[in-house]
Design a protein around this motif. Structure first.
Motif, short mmCIF file in Angstrom:
data_model
loop_
_atom_site.label_atom_id
_atom_site.label_comp_id
_atom_site.label_asym_id
_atom_site.label_seq_id
_atom_site.Cartn_x
_atom_site.Cartn_y
_atom_site.Cartn_z
N ASP A 1 0.74 -1.07 -0.11
CA ASP A 1 -0.15 -0.04 -0.02
C ASP A 1 0.91 1.09 0.04
N THR B 1 -0.23 4.30 -0.44
CA THR B 1 -1.19 5.47 -0.47
C THR B 1 -0.63 6.65 0.18
N ASN C 1 1.16 10.04 -1.63
CA ASN C 1 0.36 11.35 -1.41
C ASN C 1 1.40 12.57 -0.90
N SER D 1 -5.20 2.51 -1.24
CA SER D 1 -6.32 2.02 -0.30
C SER D 1 -7.35 3.31 -0.24
N SER D 2 -6.94 4.38 -0.37
CA SER D 2 -7.76 5.64 -0.44
C SER D 2 -7.30 6.76 -1.62
N ALA D 3 -7.87 7.81 -1.52
CA ALA D 3 -7.48 8.86 -2.56
C ALA D 3 -6.23 9.38 -2.57
N TRP E 1 -6.95 0.25 -6.96
CA TRP E 1 -7.58 0.14 -5.76
C TRP E 1 -8.29 -1.08 -5.79
N GLU F 1 -9.64 -2.98 -3.52
CA GLU F 1 -11.18 -3.17 -2.88
C GLU F 1 -12.10 -2.57 -3.49
N ARG F 2 -11.92 -1.56 -4.37
CA ARG F 2 -13.02 -0.81 -5.18
C ARG F 2 -13.06 -1.28 -6.56
N GLU G 1 -13.86 11.69 -10.48
CA GLU G 1 -12.48 11.46 -10.14
C GLU G 1 -11.84 12.15 -11.37
#
Length: 158
Positions: free
Chosen positions: A44, A46, A50, A79-81, A99, A101-102, A135
């Motif tokens: 991960d 993320t 960032n 895992s997130s934005a 991602w 999970e999405r 997005e």
């Protein structure tokens, strides 16, 4: 007599640059010691991606080498934005952001933030599969204080 004067002038011409102070060196650019970037699609990334997109200096987990201002040909599991901001001087090209999970994948192309914090990042040739249609669209965000990249307190030492 004239020969001695010329010799003295020549010696001074050579010696004077040695007396001048050296130009100030750029302060050290310290990498964060609390996170690394994998870019392998398994870990991960993320928080690290960032941080890099906001201008932080990171190292690659696999090699320990500095990441640099341009990343190309890597896959990032997220895992997130993630948020690219203007003014960070970063460029992400030929990439995959996944991602799992999405069931979403963003690939491209290029995401580039120049050095001007008032200019939005430029996105070109990016494809979004399985994502929300809102997005990847630039929006105004609160000003983010740039990281103190040359602060020696940030340097990892042992």
């Amino acid at each position: 007599m004239m020969g001695r004067v010329l010799l003295l002038i020549a010696l001074l011409w050579i010696a004077v640059p040695a007396w001048r102070p050296a130009p100030a060196a750029e302060p050290p650019q310290c990498a964060r010691g609390d996170m690394v970037l994998w870019g392998d699609g398994r870990h991960d990334d993320t928080a690290a991606l960032n941080a890099w997109l906001h201008g932080d200096i990171l190292v690659w987990a696999g090699s320990g080498e500095p990441v640099g201002a341009v990343i190309a040909d890597h896959t990032f599991r997220l895992s997130s934005a993630i948020y690219a901001v203007g003014g960070a001087g970063r460029k992400l090209e030929r990439f995959r952001l996944i991602w799992p999970e999405r069931s979403e994948t963003v690939s491209g192309g290029t995401i580039m933030s120049g050095d001007d914090p008032d200019m939005a990042p430029v996105v070109s040739g990016v494809t979004i599969v399985g994502g929300d249609p809102r997005e990847g669209v630039p929006f105004d965000s609160p000003d983010i204080a740039p990281a103190a990249r040359s602060d020696p307190e940030r340097c990892a030492t042992s």
